[in-house]
Design an enzyme around this catalytic site. Sequence first.
Site, short mmCIF file in Angstrom:
data_model
loop_
_atom_site.label_atom_id
_atom_site.label_comp_id
_atom_site.label_asym_id
_atom_site.label_seq_id
_atom_site.Cartn_x
_atom_site.Cartn_y
_atom_site.Cartn_z
N ASP A 66 0.86 -1.18 0.00
CA ASP A 66 0.00 0.00 0.00
C ASP A 66 0.90 1.23 0.00
OD1 ASP A 66 -1.74 2.19 0.76
OD2 ASP A 66 -3.21 0.69 1.38
N ARG B 187 -11.80 -3.00 -7.80
CA ARG B 187 -12.32 -2.34 -8.99
C ARG B 187 -11.76 -3.06 -10.21
NH1 ARG B 187 -15.68 -0.72 -6.18
NH2 ARG B 187 -16.31 1.44 -5.70
N GLU C 172 -17.67 -3.27 -16.87
CA GLU C 172 -19.01 -3.55 -16.34
C GLU C 172 -20.03 -2.55 -16.88
OE1 GLU C 172 -18.99 -3.69 -12.08
OE2 GLU C 172 -17.28 -5.03 -12.00
N HIS D 190 -19.90 -8.72 -9.46
CA HIS D 190 -19.66 -7.58 -8.57
C HIS D 190 -20.59 -7.62 -7.36
CE1 HIS D 190 -18.22 -3.10 -8.53
NE2 HIS D 190 -18.25 -3.63 -7.32
#
Length: 392
Positions: free
Chosen positions: A151, A213, A242, A259
């Site tokens: 991260d 995502r 999507e 999703h």
Amino acid sequence: MNTAELTIVADENMPALEPLFGDLGRLVRRSGRELCRADLATADILLVRSVTQVNEALLADTPVRFVGTATIGTDHVDLPWLARQGIGFSSAPGSNADSVVEYVLSSLLHLAGERGFDLFGKVVGIIGVGNVGRRLQQRLEVMGLQVLLCDPPRAEQEGEAGFVDLATLLQQADIVSLHTPLVRSGPWPSLHLLNAETLALLKPDAIVLNTGRGPVIDNRALLAFKRQRPDVTLVLDVWEHEPKVDPGLAALCVIATPHIAGYALDGKIRGSWMLYRALCEHLGRAATIELEQVLPAAEVESLALSPDADLLTPVRLVYDPFRDDRALRATLSLSPEQQGKAFDQLRRMYPERREFATLRVSADGALERQLEALGFATDHRSGQLQQTTGNA
């Protein structure tokens, strides 16, 4: 502001709208995917989910003064534009984090059970250690698994200790789980974070899960990579374009879902409730409804496990990701337009699913401690809990 005069336009897929917002104004439900400026001609409040792009094109010249999104991510909202217009905003950070974590854990335990590998012997790499990634880290570490964290924004702020770079994680992790928001610019963009170059770093027989995502992975590059590296296992809940899903890529996934990783009822209602509290604060009105008042009781409340049971026994009772996998695969032979509509329909009509904590388990010693680490409720005072009827 007189709440009796307010008009609240909300995504029709948000649960608990009437009990939470019915007394705050006139409630109007709309399709989140099809929401347009005309729907907001008299709206004061807009409540959305991730499928609605909230920006100047949608809101210009409308009376909307507050926007809420019942999601962790905010990449579908033009926050700078809202701020410039003085439009209030709130999201629901952490609302469905446990649901997403449990999708990942359930998928891994199902795969371990089907393939006969020891999950506890694997190194798990988490890319993006925010609300979801941090909770996944905590559960895995309590269970006793080795975890690597990547991260860069957190590492820059907190120091490098405890974090590794992306290349190191991909080269060392047996399981890679992505939980980054979609960031298109700035020092740490996540768009196509996994691409042809970075995918090539994956270990043999790696498992890759994406519940963040879709565009964080270059889906075209992933398709080409997977054809060259059949040893790599893919679990995808999110897709780059999507609601359309590449049927060729889905066919190469072991688990492919529409999703819905964050779609446990508890998380969805928690998101609505967090927006209710934020809207009450915006209106200067006391929030009087507690989350427990709008969460239905779980049909399965307790389970006593036999000595030969394993972790997968209660997990399978609460959630089986292959159910959602079968539902998505049944739509992939449709035309792209029809498949996109079917994708949204699967989300709109999603069957009730609950979080692990809604099931109280009793088991022998070590197993009960592992189940508690997974997120199940336990009762150390009684080993005589009886299974109730119904399905979680």
